[in-house]
Every structure is written in C-alpha cells, then in structure tokens.
Write a protein that holds these residues in place. Structure first.
Motif, PDB file in Angstrom:
ATOM      1  N   TYR A 335       0.723  -1.083  -0.037  1.00  0.00           N
ATOM      2  CA  TYR A 335      -0.079   0.004  -0.118  1.00  0.00           C
ATOM      3  C   TYR A 335       0.724   1.174   0.076  1.00  0.00           C
ATOM      4  O   TYR A 335       1.805   1.212   0.722  1.00  0.00           O
ATOM      5  CB  TYR A 335      -0.846   0.029   1.350  1.00  0.00           C
ATOM      6  N   ASP A 347     -12.683   7.543  -4.113  1.00  0.00           N
ATOM      7  CA  ASP A 347     -12.347   6.259  -4.530  1.00  0.00           C
ATOM      8  C   ASP A 347     -13.253   5.239  -3.523  1.00  0.00           C
ATOM      9  O   ASP A 347     -13.147   5.057  -2.168  1.00  0.00           O
ATOM     10  CB  ASP A 347     -10.778   5.803  -4.166  1.00  0.00           C
ATOM     11  N   ASN A 352      -9.196   0.034  -1.058  1.00  0.00           N
ATOM     12  CA  ASN A 352      -8.457   1.157  -0.823  1.00  0.00           C
ATOM     13  C   ASN A 352      -9.234   2.061   0.067  1.00  0.00           C
ATOM     14  O   ASN A 352     -10.633   1.794   0.475  1.00  0.00           O
ATOM     15  CB  ASN A 352      -8.237   2.173  -1.854  1.00  0.00           C
ATOM     16  N   TYR A 435      -4.879   8.799   1.798  1.00  0.00           N
ATOM     17  CA  TYR A 435      -5.272   7.916   0.854  1.00  0.00           C
ATOM     18  C   TYR A 435      -4.321   6.606   0.977  1.00  0.00           C
ATOM     19  O   TYR A 435      -3.236   6.731   0.644  1.00  0.00           O
ATOM     20  CB  TYR A 435      -5.236   8.655  -0.491  1.00  0.00           C
ATOM     21  N   LYS A 437      -3.911   3.449  -0.876  1.00  0.00           N
ATOM     22  CA  LYS A 437      -3.933   2.988  -2.096  1.00  0.00           C
ATOM     23  C   LYS A 437      -3.200   1.719  -2.362  1.00  0.00           C
ATOM     24  O   LYS A 437      -1.842   1.696  -2.202  1.00  0.00           O
ATOM     25  CB  LYS A 437      -3.574   3.979  -3.203  1.00  0.00           C
ATOM     26  N   LYS A 438      -3.895   0.485  -2.820  1.00  0.00           N
ATOM     27  CA  LYS A 438      -3.149  -0.578  -2.800  1.00  0.00           C
ATOM     28  C   LYS A 438      -2.190  -0.572  -4.093  1.00  0.00           C
ATOM     29  O   LYS A 438      -3.122  -0.238  -5.212  1.00  0.00           O
ATOM     30  CB  LYS A 438      -4.251  -1.829  -3.072  1.00  0.00           C
TER      31      LYS A 438
END
Length: 439
Positions: A335, A347, A352, A435, A437-438
């Motif tokens: 991540y 998102d 996420n 954030y 995020k993968k």
C-alpha cells in the motif's frame, strides 16, 4: 540379452553414447549386469556405491567388490560411508527409507559434481511388479499402477523391460560374479515378503499371469492418463482463483461421477489425502456449511454452496505507521500512503481507503482483528461487532482469521479491504486526506 538391451536403448532413446552417466552399483546381480551391459555396449559411466554399514564385514566386502568391478570396467569409483543408524534416529524413519534417502541424495550430489548426464538404476520388470503391488497395498489409487518410470528427471532405469529371469540367464551365461545381500532373504520387510511369499503364487496361477498383469496395468495407466487430461480441463473451468484463494462451487462437482476423485486430485498438492477428500464430499452432500478441513499449510472451508481453499494464516506482527511513512506491506498486498487535499472524487473500492487526515492520530496501527472488536461502519451511527459485520458480509471462515484493521488512537478506522469507519470518512469539511492505495 545384449542385442535386446541395445535395441531397447536405441528405440526409447534412453541413453546417449556421447554422454557420461553415473551407475548406482550395490554389487548385487542387477547392478552388476547393468554395468556389464553398459561396458559391452560402449557407454561411458562412473560407478557409485554406498556402504550403509548395516551388515558389518559383509557391507565392507560389497564395497571392495564394487571397487574391483569399477577397475575392470575402467570406470571412476565413488564410495559413500553412510551413518545409517544416526540418520534413522535423526529423521525418525525406517532403515529402508533412510537408505533410500541417503543414496539418492548422494547420487545426485556426485552427478552434479561430475557433470554427468543421469543416474542409472538397475530396477527391472520384477521390481516394477513389486512396486505396483506395494503401491496398491498402500492405497495409492490408479497412480500407483504407474510404478517406476524409465526416465524421471535424472533417474534412468534401462533394465525396466527385462525380467529377473532374463537377467539371471545373462549373468550365468557370462559367468558373472555378484554379491548376495543376506537381508534380501528376510520376510520382515514388506517388499521381500511380497517377492518371496506372495507374487510367486500369483504368477503361478496361470502361464500367462505375468503378461496379463502388465497388459492390465498398461490399460489402467492409459485410463489414468485420460482421466488426468479430463481433470485438467475440468479444473481450468471449475476452480476460481483470486489472490491465492480458490473456490469450487457445488454445481461444478457435487453430482458428477467420480466427484471424490475430482476433489482429491484438486487438493492433494495442498497436503490433503484421499480420506479427507471423501469426508469433504460427504460434508457437501450433508450441507455442513461452516465445516473446516485442514492440511499442514492449508485450510478448506465448506461455505454454503461452495468450497473455499486458502493458505493458513501465519502470525502477523503489528505495524506502526508514523506521519512520515510513505507505505506499508501486508500479506494482502503493498500500500501507498498519500496525503492530499480534499479530493474531487472519492475512491469507493474496498481495497483502498480515503480517510479524513485531521480525524486521525499518529502513530496509526495495523493489526489483526480480535473477537470483541467493534467499529462504526460507514453510513451507520452505532457501533457493531466486527464478527457480526463479517457474518453479514458472508465472509468465509478461511478469510476471517487473516483480516486486519487500521487503528487510530485505539479506534478502528478501517477494516482493510472491506469498510472504513464512519467517523473517519471524507465530509464536506474535509481539508486533508490520507489515501491508502493498494499498488
């Protein structure tokens, strides 16, 4: 026999005259004959002998005998002095299994060191017959009928089509000498008992017993190959794999003929046995949703109308995230941690999370969820047990144990991969965003 041997070698392309091999030689009838045939046929080879030190002076006599043979064949000689009894004690295996492991490991070591093309073993047709019956007695199923292969990896068995009687006739005609292993006469070992007491009676049943047995085995092996092809086709269509978790719907196997075999061939490489395959099938017939089956490294969950296979969860050490961290790694993926202003678009992927940065307190913690954990799911006002939340989402048991949460100052902000907490969400007043995020 020399003509038949050369014809077999050429016909099957088993050996290459331009290459050099390692002959495993015990000094017994079979390996002496193989060495003689190789020498007479012009093949280049080296000789390897393991002294297991199980029969005192007799073992030393075998070693000297093989050494002299190697000199007669003008072949380099290698010997390994094995401490078999210590190996048995250390590995908790039988003497026979210890001897097998010791010799095959050492043969391969010598083959690599000497850059040889393969390891030549003197197994013959009678050995094959014994192996097949031993496999059947162990309950190995149709694959047990395959027996030993003429070539498997670097192991090569050039005598497999020849019977012990043919080999003995050749040795007698050539006036060869060989060593007799006194332990071969003991019926304490299953293979010896099969060879001495049982198979002779079976083969005496009719003149064509031997030929008919091998014909039957060949037909059954061909049937097995056909099944393997059909199984591979079924597996590619029926088994779904998503991030290492496999699923198989009831409709793809439950009412098919041979369903238990389909389950077994799917699961055997993950450590499950045929008995478990039968139990799994019965569990599906009975609709025992929630039942778990385990191997050493995997767990299978009978989940409503499907089977779910997943690796067992390994221990997870908590991760602490400071405000300066740029990312983190967990078994579920890598991540990124991005800090932005208020985004124009949210998102919504559960993989996420977009959180209100000003609502969070660093350091953040990532840990596995525990029984009793509660959080306020997005869109709700009251807290809920994570266990109940996962039940509502119908998350299978095999996935539950590995689920992790992101925690801020003791409060759960995100069930990673599933849902953020309502208190940590983006709002119209959000000025800064964290954030996750993968990648």
């Amino acid at each position: 026999m020399i003509e038949a041997f050369i014809h077999h070698i050429k016909n099957k392309s088993i050996l290459d005259l331009d290459k050099k091999y390692l002959l495993a030689c015990s000094g017994g009838l079979d390996s002496v004959c193989l060495g003689t045939l190789l020498h007479q046929s012009g093949f280049s080879f080296e000789v390897a002998h393991v002294n297991f030190h199980l029969r005192e002076k007799e073992s030393d006599g075998d070693e000297l005998f093989v050494k002299n043979l190697a000199e007669q064949w003008n072949a380099p000689f290698h010997v390994h002095q094995a401490d078999t009894y210590s190996f048995v004690e250390d590995h908790k295996v039988s003497t026979q299994m210890a001897a097998r492991d010791i010799r095959y490991e050492w043969f391969e070591q010598i083959r690599k060191e000497r850059n040889l093309a393969g390891i030549l073993l003197a197994h013959h047709e009678d050995d094959q017959l014994e192996t097949i019956f031993l496999n059947l007695l162990r309950g190995t199923g149709i694959e047990g009928l395959y027996g030993m292969a003429e070539k498997r990896g670097k192991l090569i068995r050039p005598l497999l089509p020849f019977s012990r009687a043919e080999i003995l006739e050749f040795a007698t005609a050539m006036e060869l000498a060989w060593r007799e292993d006194s332990s071969n006469k003991s019926t304490d070992y299953k293979r010896n008992k099969l060879r001495i007491d049982i198979l002779p009676k079976l083969l005496d049943f009719a003149e064509d017993s031997r030929a008919n047995l091998f014909t039957s085995f060949d037909r059954l092996k061909d049937t097995g190959r056909a099944f393997t092809g059909l199984f591979d086709q079924w597996k590619s269509q029926a088994i779904k794999d998503e991030e290492g978790i496999q699923t198989l719907g009831y409709s793809d196997f439950l009412h098919l003929d041979g369903a238990t075999s389909l389950i077994y061939f799917w699961l055997r490489s993950y450590g499950f046995n045929s008995t478990q395959a039968q139990e799994i099938y019965q569990s599906c017939l009975l609709g025992e949703s929630g039942k778990l089956f385990e191997s050493a490294s995997f767990v299978l969950n009978n989940d409503r109308d499907q089977l779910i296979l997943a690796p067992k969860s390994i221990g997870f050490a908590d991760i602490e995230l400071s405000s300066n961290d740029l990312g983190f790694d967990i078994p579920e993926g890598k991540y990124e941690l991005l800090k932005t202003g208020s985004p124009s678009e949210i998102d919504k992927s559960p993989s996420n999370a977009m959180l209100d940065l000003e609502q969070l307190t660093f350091p953040l913690k990532i840990r596995q969820w525990e029984e009793g954990d509660r959080f306020i799911p997005l869109g709700m006002k009251n807290s809920k047990k994570i266990s109940d939340f996962l039940i509502d989402l119908k998350v299978p048991l095999v996935k539950k144990s590995g689920i992790k949460v992101l925690e801020s100052d003791g409060k759960i902000a995100w069930i990673i991969g599933y849902r953020i907490a309502d208190w940590a969400k983006q709002t119209a007043a959000t000025r800064k965003t964290l954030y996750l995020k993968k990648r």
